[in-house]
Design a protein around this motif. Structure first.
Motif, PDB file in Angstrom:
ATOM      1  N   CYS A 210       0.810  -1.220   0.000  1.00  0.00           N
ATOM      2  CA  CYS A 210       0.000   0.000   0.000  1.00  0.00           C
ATOM      3  C   CYS A 210       0.842   1.269   0.000  1.00  0.00           C
ATOM      4  CB  CYS A 210      -0.941   0.023   1.200  1.00  0.00           C
ATOM      5  SG  CYS A 210      -0.090   0.067   2.812  1.00  0.00           S
ATOM      6  N   GLU A 235      -2.223  -4.853   7.904  1.00  0.00           N
ATOM      7  CA  GLU A 235      -3.470  -4.774   7.135  1.00  0.00           C
ATOM      8  C   GLU A 235      -3.321  -5.456   5.781  1.00  0.00           C
ATOM      9  OE1 GLU A 235      -6.393  -1.339   5.216  1.00  0.00           O
ATOM     10  OE2 GLU A 235      -4.846  -0.795   6.673  1.00  0.00           O
ATOM     11  N   CYS A 236      -2.192  -5.203   5.104  1.00  0.00           N
ATOM     12  CA  CYS A 236      -1.969  -5.800   3.785  1.00  0.00           C
ATOM     13  C   CYS A 236      -1.572  -7.266   3.885  1.00  0.00           C
ATOM     14  CB  CYS A 236      -0.895  -5.016   3.030  1.00  0.00           C
ATOM     15  SG  CYS A 236      -1.409  -3.348   2.537  1.00  0.00           S
ATOM     16  N   LYS A 239      -4.310  -9.662   3.281  1.00  0.00           N
ATOM     17  CA  LYS A 239      -4.955  -9.691   1.975  1.00  0.00           C
ATOM     18  C   LYS A 239      -4.551 -10.942   1.202  1.00  0.00           C
ATOM     19  CE  LYS A 239      -5.258  -4.663   1.483  1.00  0.00           C
ATOM     20  NZ  LYS A 239      -4.839  -3.480   0.678  1.00  0.00           N
ATOM     21  N   GLU A 240      -5.461 -11.431   0.388  1.00  0.00           N
ATOM     22  CA  GLU A 240      -5.207 -12.641  -0.386  1.00  0.00           C
ATOM     23  C   GLU A 240      -4.161 -12.371  -1.465  1.00  0.00           C
ATOM     24  OE1 GLU A 240      -7.696 -15.961  -3.013  1.00  0.00           O
ATOM     25  OE2 GLU A 240      -8.729 -14.274  -2.061  1.00  0.00           O
TER      26      GLU A 240
END
Length: 360
Positions: A210, A235-236, A239-240
């Motif tokens: 990000c 947070e990232c 993520k898939e």
């Protein structure tokens, strides 16, 4: 010379042997600006060093402060194989350091004769003049402190210059305790909305997904402690399809998914917690491998079908070639018969002419 990245330094020739100049700034940037220039400046060591050497070789020179270009001081550009320019730059730093130690006095009147010299030979501050404010060019020793016992000159880890507390106010990095001058706009751009920490440029991490920046105190963007190349915020990481970085309570370290999978598969990591962390990845990888296997099997069937069809076509081609040969032989026989008939017809024609001639 600010932002004059294309000059070579030959224009400094009028300064040869100068005894009155007190400060030379070759950084090509203004004070309180990042010293890294892109593209890199063309300032030539070969053009500049003879001029600088002619100045410091003067017995009564007035030179008190030198600021070098970042590209010269950046140790990433120096492999220490001691190529011509590297060796000459290091030699000049040593001679300049010796000149400073023999000529400069501190604000308290004492001689600046220090065991570790007046030029930094560390990493980030390599080639930077110590104990001298780059603005007022006053000199300070370790004994010179304020009423609270703090040093009077500090190195700013953003613009990579030394400033005294009179010329520039300094703030302390909340992570590494190093100083940053306030005119360099100390970084407080941590992506954590509740974070108020002030940090230098080296005490923050940037998420590769990000591109948000996080301070080291918040620890919301850890780096993989195996490859030291992957940095990903929490947070990232969830993520898939992202090579996330996670903490293992048993190993007590951060690792990215790829490094953890590689270690577990090679047998270099038998940690159950690490196996649990990467289990979804292994299941996903197993699923992909099964799909790939199915695709390969289907492809294999198609190839087998094509092989069988190819065999049939080869048989048909053989039969066709045999038929062509038979037709060639048949055509040859017909041609021979036609030739024989032509000869016989010609003989009959001649006989008929002879009979006509006799009858007449």
């Amino acid at each position: 010379l600010t932002n004059c990245i294309n000059i070579s330094g030959s224009g400094l020739a009028p300064l040869l042997g100068c005894t009155s100049i007190e400060q030379i700034d070759l950084s090509l940037v203004e004070a309180h600006q990042l010293p890294q220039l892109d593209p890199a400046p063309q300032l030539s060591c070969g053009q500049v060093f003879p001029i600088l050497e002619s100045i410091i070789n003067q017995e009564r020179n007035s030179l008190k402060h030198l600021q070098f270009p970042h590209v010269w001081r950046d140790k990433k550009h120096y492999s220490y194989s001691y190529s011509y320019l590297d060796f000459r730059f290091l030699q000049f730093l040593e001679r300049y350091d010796g000149m400073l130690e023999n000529s400069l006095t501190a604000c308290c009147g004492t001689r600046l004769d220090l065991a570790d010299g007046l030029i930094f030979f560390g990493d980030e501050d390599f080639g930077v003049q110590d104990h001298t404010c780059s603005e007022c060019i006053k000199n300070y020793c370790y004994k010179c402190t304020d009423e609270y016992g703090n040093k009077l000159v500090h190195f700013c880890h953003t613009c990579e210059r030394n400033y005294c507390t009179t010329c520039t106010a300094m703030v302390e990095c909340s992570s590494c305790a190093e100083y940053v001058c306030v005119d360099c706009a100390p970084l407080n751009d941590c992506a954590n909305p509740s974070c108020t920490n002030i940090n230098c440029k080296g005490c923050r991490s940037e998420c590769e997904v990000c591109n948000k920046k996080w301070c080291h105190n918040c620890e919301d963007c850890p780096f993989c402690e195996n490859c030291y190349e992957v940095g990903c915020c929490f947070e990232c990481s969830d993520k898939e399809g992202v090579n996330g970085v996670y903490w293992c309570d048993i190993c007590e370290s951060y690792s990215c998914d790829k490094c953890r999978v590689k270690q577990c598969q090679s047998g270099g990591n038998n940690c159950k917690e690490c196996a649990r962390i990467i289990s979804p990845l292994l299941l996903e990888e197993n699923k992909k491998l099964q799909e790939e296997l199915k695709s390969l099997k289907d492809r294999n069937k198609e190839v087998k079908t094509l092989v069988e069809e190819n065999k049939k076509m080869q048989v048909e081609n053989t039969e066709l070639r045999d038929e062509v040969k038979r037709l060639k032989y048949g055509n040859k026989s017909l041609w021979d018969q036609n030739t024989t008939l032509g000869v016989e017809i010609e003989d009959l024609t001649m006989k008929m002419r002879a009979i006509r001639m006799m009858a007449s």
